[in-house]
Design an enzyme around this catalytic site. Structure first.
Site, short mmCIF file in Angstrom:
data_model
loop_
_atom_site.label_atom_id
_atom_site.label_comp_id
_atom_site.label_asym_id
_atom_site.label_seq_id
_atom_site.Cartn_x
_atom_site.Cartn_y
_atom_site.Cartn_z
N ARG A 197 17.36 -44.69 83.34
CA ARG A 197 18.88 -44.73 83.25
C ARG A 197 19.71 -44.13 84.22
NH1 ARG A 197 21.71 -42.14 79.89
NH2 ARG A 197 20.42 -42.07 78.10
N TYR B 237 38.03 -64.56 87.02
CA TYR B 237 36.75 -64.89 86.31
C TYR B 237 37.10 -64.74 84.76
CZ TYR B 237 31.91 -64.85 84.43
OH TYR B 237 30.98 -64.90 83.79
N ASP C 186 37.23 -57.20 93.58
CA ASP C 186 35.96 -58.18 93.04
C ASP C 186 35.53 -59.03 94.18
OD1 ASP C 186 34.26 -59.99 92.23
OD2 ASP C 186 34.78 -60.11 90.38
N LYS D 278 25.16 -63.77 91.72
CA LYS D 278 25.95 -65.14 92.66
C LYS D 278 25.29 -64.75 93.98
CE LYS D 278 28.18 -65.55 88.60
NZ LYS D 278 29.46 -65.08 88.40
C1 LIG Z 1 29.99 -64.34 87.57
C2 LIG Z 1 31.44 -63.40 87.86
C3 LIG Z 1 31.49 -61.93 87.11
C4 LIG Z 1 30.66 -61.42 86.08
O1 LIG Z 1 29.33 -61.50 86.39
P1 LIG Z 1 27.98 -61.55 85.51
O2 LIG Z 1 26.87 -61.18 86.38
O3 LIG Z 1 28.08 -62.93 85.11
O4 LIG Z 1 28.11 -60.65 84.40
C5 LIG Z 1 32.70 -61.21 87.68
N1 LIG Z 1 33.50 -61.93 88.68
C6 LIG Z 1 33.05 -63.04 89.19
C7 LIG Z 1 34.06 -63.22 90.37
C8 LIG Z 1 32.31 -63.71 89.05
O5 LIG Z 1 32.16 -64.97 89.83
#
Ligand SMILES: *Cc1c(COP(=O)(O)O)cnc(C)c1O
Length: 376
Positions: free
Chosen positions: A45, A97, A169, A194
């Site tokens: 962890r 998001y 982000d 992504k």
């Molecule tokens: C998908 C996404 C998230 C969340 O990520 P997960 O891997 O699904 O938990 C956060 N910010 C953006 C811009 C996203 O597209």
């Protein structure tokens, strides 16, 4: 080093036995050579060799001090939000998001974290929301799904002026196209699910922070909350990252072609893609990034067209998520953004005519033919 080389070489030359593909260390714990000694690894962890290769790679790619890998993007965002305390206030991009919206409005509000949502493509609108107890600005750019662009240099100046933490982000563009830390941000977060993973096969999150003090503090939070990425998924992320540049380039080229094609379609009333010259922030984007990514949204003439479009597409899959090699189409109003109240969605333009497309690496001509027959 060129980013192409950096990416391809992730994990190479680190294994004492010469493995080109860095091994998966499936061990929860590590033996100590002697009293008071450590190999640098104690318990997975806290730290794991495979995860560390990934964390070091993302730190280099984003040009920050230290990287951290999480079991999901939301795990990463949760950990970031625990930097704040009861009574703190943060400013967040208003069309963001859906999961980030949900965790702020359903979870962190109960712990006394106050949030204002702002149009982060407008610096004045952000500054208006700054209160004496504001601690941070959390920006998504391009926004999801309206593809608005925030001026990252301008936001960094605002944060400096008011002593705020600058969090970005960077999921939609990745460090191949945009490096927020170099524009002045303190923390970059990704849904690694992504583009960074890139193959629609893993859920993961990544964070990079700037400065030793923040790195130490954030490392303690990562270990305390425990939403860390396992060694198998860390390895899959490393494998995905090696082709990030190639994928991103191909996806971006496809996205531009599709955006231009949609622009001229009689049943499409609006196309949102920062790579189009008529996008209001096209110039801002060129000033802070190397490209425009491969996410676009568009509006069709009539919401009655939507069910048929989603049913008749044969290559583009009707599915949530984005950034992978396979093209996906999303209906934000009922999928990704369902948790955002109707009146907020209406104000932002996330209505029942809007579709979001994540363009993959297939041939653009096939994707266009698919859209053409679905729109017929
Ligand atoms: C998908 C996404 C998230 C969340 O990520 P997960 O891997 O699904 O938990 C956060 N910010 C953006 C811009 C996203 O597209």
């Amino acid at each position: 080093m060129n980013i192409l080389t950096e990416l391809a070489q992730i994990g190479n030359r680190l294994d004492p036995k010469g493995a080109i593909s860095f091994p998966i260390y499936h061990s929860s714990t590590f033996a100590h050579p002697g009293f008071g000694e450590s190999t640098g690894f104690d318990y997975s962890r806290t730290n794991n060799p495979t995860r560390q290769v990934l964390e070091d790679a993302i730190a280099r790619l984003e040009e920050g001090t230290k990287g951290f890998a999480f079991s999901s993007g939301m795990g990463a965002i949760t950990t970031i939000l625990t930097l704040f305390s009861h009574g703190d206030h943060i400013i967040v991009t208003e069309d963001l998001y859906g999961g980030t919206y949900r965790i702020l409005e359903e979870v962190f509000n109960r712990f006394g974290l106050q949030v204002s949502f702002a149009d982060t493509s407008n610096l004045e609108a952000i500054e208006k929301e700054i209160l004496p107890h504001t601690k941070a600005i959390f920006t998504e750019t391009p926004t999801n799904p309206m593809m608005k662009i925030a001026d990252l240099h301008g936001i960094a100046r605002l944060c400096q002026k008011h002593g705020l933490l600058d969090i970005v982000d960077n999921t939609f563009l990745t460090p191949y196209l945009q490096k927020p830390l170099l524009c002045g941000a303190d923390i970059v977060v990704h849904s690694g699910t992504k583009y960074l993973g890139g193959h629609n096969d893993i859920i993961s999150g990544l964070v990079v922070v700037k400065g030793e003090k923040l790195a130490t503090r954030f490392g303690r939070l990562q270990n305390s909350l425990g939403a860390t990425l396992g060694p198998q998924d860390s390895w899959l992320m490393i494998r995905g990252l090696k082709t990030l540049a190639l994928r991103m380039k191909a996806q971006e080229e496809n996205a531009l072609q599709i955006a231009q094609w949609l622009l001229n379609h009689p049943k499409v009333t609006e196309v949102y893609y920062p790579g189009l010259k008529n996008h209001p922030s096209h110039a801002t984007q060129l000033n802070q990034a190397k490209g425009f990514g491969a996410m676009l949204s568009f509006r069709v003439k009539d919401s009655s067209l939507i069910p048929r479009i989603l049913k008749s597409l044969e290559i583009i899959s009707y599915a949530e998520s984005l950034g992978g090699v396979e093209s996906l189409i999303t209906y934000p109003a009922t999928q990704t953004h369902a948790d955002i109240p109707l009146e907020v969605r209406a104000r932002l333009g996330i209505d029942d005519c809007l579709l979001r497309l994540s363009v993959g690496i297939e041939a653009a001509e096939d994707l266009i033919r698919d859209l053409e027959s679905a729109l017929r």
